[in-house]
Design a protein around this motif. Structure first.
Motif, PDB file in Angstrom:
ATOM      1  N   THR A   1     -34.996 -14.775 -22.033  1.00 46.28           N
ATOM      2  CA  THR A   1     -36.057 -15.127 -21.090  1.00 46.28           C
ATOM      3  C   THR A   1     -35.445 -15.874 -19.915  1.00 46.28           C
ATOM      4  O   THR A   1     -34.634 -16.783 -20.130  1.00 46.28           O
ATOM      5  CB  THR A   1     -37.088 -16.057 -21.780  1.00 46.28           C
TER       6      THR A   1
ATOM      7  N   ASP B   1     -42.254 -13.915 -28.705  1.00 42.32           N
ATOM      8  CA  ASP B   1     -42.786 -15.018 -27.895  1.00 42.32           C
ATOM      9  C   ASP B   1     -44.308 -15.045 -28.047  1.00 42.32           C
ATOM     10  O   ASP B   1     -45.035 -15.135 -27.069  1.00 42.32           O
ATOM     11  CB  ASP B   1     -42.393 -14.790 -26.424  1.00 42.32           C
TER      12      ASP B   1
ATOM     13  N   HIS C   1     -37.585  -7.178 -25.629  1.00 44.56           N
ATOM     14  CA  HIS C   1     -36.743  -8.326 -25.954  1.00 44.56           C
ATOM     15  C   HIS C   1     -36.438  -9.201 -24.732  1.00 44.56           C
ATOM     16  O   HIS C   1     -35.552 -10.072 -24.813  1.00 44.56           O
ATOM     17  CB  HIS C   1     -35.420  -7.869 -26.584  1.00 44.56           C
TER      18      HIS C   1
ATOM     19  N   GLN D   1     -34.450 -16.707 -29.317  1.00 43.41           N
ATOM     20  CA  GLN D   1     -34.811 -16.508 -27.911  1.00 43.41           C
ATOM     21  C   GLN D   1     -34.036 -17.519 -27.081  1.00 43.41           C
ATOM     22  O   GLN D   1     -34.088 -18.719 -27.370  1.00 43.41           O
ATOM     23  CB  GLN D   1     -36.316 -16.733 -27.721  1.00 43.41           C
TER      24      GLN D   1
ATOM     25  N   SER E   1     -33.157 -12.098 -28.121  1.00 45.97           N
ATOM     26  CA  SER E   1     -34.048 -11.943 -26.968  1.00 45.97           C
ATOM     27  C   SER E   1     -33.751 -12.970 -25.885  1.00 45.97           C
ATOM     28  O   SER E   1     -33.182 -14.035 -26.146  1.00 45.97           O
ATOM     29  CB  SER E   1     -35.519 -12.018 -27.397  1.00 45.97           C
TER      30      SER E   1
ATOM     31  N   GLN F   1     -35.502 -21.027 -30.930  1.00 47.32           N
ATOM     32  CA  GLN F   1     -35.482 -20.908 -29.474  1.00 47.32           C
ATOM     33  C   GLN F   1     -34.457 -21.879 -28.901  1.00 47.32           C
ATOM     34  O   GLN F   1     -34.330 -23.010 -29.376  1.00 47.32           O
ATOM     35  CB  GLN F   1     -36.880 -21.233 -28.926  1.00 47.32           C
TER      36      GLN F   1
END
Ligand code: SF4
Lengths: 418, 160
Positions: free
Chosen positions: A274, A402, A316, A250, A272, A211
């Protein structure tokens, strides 16, 4: 410990009552929510049990930094992580407004207790091998890349530009205070990060996910271009570590434009994305996150996330919320029923566009502007977790990037395990 | 409260030629049963250890469901010589990281090759054991329900 809200136990349902009232919601997840909401301290024996050779006791994150013998966080028997910031048991005030849980050792078992009663057996997060190594530049690798049981975390930029303008940072956020307290570089060296990643990946079976998450970097030709350049550069170099085009990664970042998103997706191993909207209410968002509101706006944030689904694909993309902060005054809700109805209605809009919602629990940190406020009841946060899980199922939004092990900090995505 | 499994069953569990199946239900109560080669005794010799290779498998979901809500699962072990046992138990822990997990991860990949992965090491506490071998069950039924069965078996002409 003083400073707890008066008679709070009498005014709300207890953990046992909430578990009984929600037989379809995992009791492990309800425990996790409450430990995060109230905080946790460790007895001396529980600290002594945290052998630093076996367990992770040091951490450099953007919201917290520690180098002591207190475990970084906890694992329950079902593999649920409780991402908590252990509090010093000697503190004379109760920073979360309610007495924290206590980790103790009884009859050789490490357990979580409340009012002297056992709540659950716990384990400490295992220490990855690379924590004992140093980079070629001489830095301890645990300061470069942080680790959860199965996830690595990289925070390239240890500050956030929203805090450069007075009162533009998000009110619940501790990034600026954490940066100021700990003498650390503002920007990590790419070489240090890549060297640490290569070392961490040598441990078979240890990691499932990388991440990247740090503060916002607003500069560049267009807003946020510097931030995107930073990630494109690092992710492009990370490519050399893997033999596949995409890797479970991520990026938790600011909401980008379509062009910026395409650069990241098309040119790197990133899989992915966020962008945390923090609270599912425009009015509260404007008050809580003034910098984000001024630069991008609530509706702009949403539109960018919806566009990201077109680029990264279904399952995603998601957005994080600091659940409970919707009650922060003076802008927040005063009724839990209204807050629940409104939050779930807005969550449905995100989910119906393919954007997952990842719930975190508001932890009223002592070094934030909202430190004196009281988070909502356990019942509310549990119902919210259950409601979000139901919506995820309704819209078939999968949370594998996640979830309980690729992150471990979202009660609602923990629930998707069954 | 967990039980100690019989020596014969423990021997069958150790025999790589034994067939093992595990059955559970999902949150809607639908049953799911699969062969699971990697069921063995755990290192302390008390609980069952079950390796789940696939993160998204229904078994993984069902075992989680059982652990969360204290719903029993069933395991059946069939020894090549014909004896079989049913174990009912409760998942009490799952290792998704840490020394035991990593040790098993390496062992799985050595055994099954580079495509293989390991999702979880489940620990199941046995609560009940019952031998299901046909002749054993037959003797039991005859003992407790001597009059149950087809009447032709009970006629004078019947030669036992
Ligand atoms: S965007 Fe808000 S929450 Fe994120 S680091 Fe900056 S101030 Fe903190």
């Amino acid at each position: 410990m003083s400073g707890a809200a008066e008679n709070w136990r009498e005014k709300e349902l207890s953990l046992r009552e909430v578990v009984a009232a929600h037989p379809q919601i995992s009791p492990f997840v309800i425990i996790k929510i409450d430990v995060q909401r109230r905080g946790v301290v460790f007895s001396q024996a529980a600290k002594d049990a945290a052998d630093p050779a076996r367990f992770a006791v040091t951490m450099r994150g953007i919201y917290e930094e520690k180098e002591d013998n207190i475990p970084n966080s906890l694992l329950l028997n079902d593999g649920t992580s409780i991402v908590c910031e252990p509090m010093d048991p000697d503190i004379s005030v109760c920073p979360r407004g309610r007495e924290p849980y206590l980790v103790e050792v009884r009859a050789g078992r490490t357990i979580l207790t409340d009012l002297d009663q056992e709540v659950a057996e716990v384990e400490y997060w295992p220490k990855p091998r690379y924590f004992d190594c140093r980079t070629g530049s001489g830095k301890p690798m645990w300061q470069i890349v942080n680790a959860r049981p199965q996830r690595l975390g990289i925070a390239m930029y240890q500050f956030c530009d929203f805090w450069r303008d007075a009162a533009q940072g998000c009110k619940f956020c501790a990034i600026a205070a954490t940066f100021q307290k700990n003498k650390k570089d503002m920007l990590l060296s790419e070489d240090d990060v890549l060297e640490t990643l290569a070392e961490a990946l040598k441990q078979p079976g240890r990691l499932r996910m990388i991440q990247l998450c740090c503060g916002s970097m607003l500069g560049g030709r267009n807003l946020l271009d510097d931030e995107v350049d930073m990630y494109v550069s690092l992710l492009t170099r990370m490519n050399a570590l893997f033999n596949t085009k995409k890797v479970l990664t991520q990026l938790i970042a600011t909401a980008y434009t379509e062009k910026q998103l395409r650069r990241l997706y098309d040119g790197t191993i990133l899989s992915s994305y966020t962008a945390d909207v923090e609270v599912l209410n425009e009015k509260i968002f404007n008050w809580l996150c003034p910098g984000k509101a001024a630069r991008i706006g609530y509706q702009g944030w949403k539109e960018r996330l919806f566009k990201a689904v077109e680029i990264f694909g279904d399952n995603h993309v998601n957005t994080g919320i600091v659940s409970g902060v919707e009650f922060a005054g003076p802008a927040g809700f005063t009724s839990e029923e209204q807050a629940l109805e409104s939050t779930l209605r807005e969550a449905e809009d995100f989910l119906s566009h393919g954007v997952g919602v990842a719930q975190t629990i508001w932890q009223t940190r002592a070094n934030t502007a909202l430190r004196r406020q009281l988070p909502p009841s356990l019942e509310y946060l549990t119902r919210l977790a259950g409601g979000l899980d139901n919506l995820q199922r309704k819209y078939n939004v999968n949370t594998f990037f996640d979830d309980y092990r690729t992150c471990g900090n979202h009660p609602n995505t923990d629930l998707s395990r069954i | 409260m967990g039980i100690r499994l019989s020596e014969d069953l423990r021997t069958a569990l150790r025999d790589p030629a034994s067939l093992k199946v595990i059955a559970g239900v999902n949150r809607a109560g639908e049953p799911h049963v699969v062969f699971k080669e990697a069921i063995s005794m755990d290192s302390e010799g008390r609980n069952l250890q079950c390796l789940e290779l696939l993160e998204t498998s229904q078994t993984n979901r069902n075992l989680t469901h059982s652990l969360w809500f204290q719903r029993k699962i069933a395991v059946n072990v069939l020894h090549p010589k014909g004896r079989s046992w049913q174990i009912k138990g409760l998942p009490v822990k799952v290792h998704i990281s840490g020394p035991l997990f990593e040790e098993q991860y390496i062992a799985v990949r050595n055994r099954l090759g580079p495509e293989a992965d390991l999702s979880a090491v489940w620990i199941i506490e046995p609560l009940e054991e019952k031998e299901q071998t046909y002749l054993v069950r037959l003797r039991e039924e005859r003992l407790h329900y001597p009059l149950v069965g087809h009447l032709d078996r009970f006629t004078r002409a019947f030669q036992c």
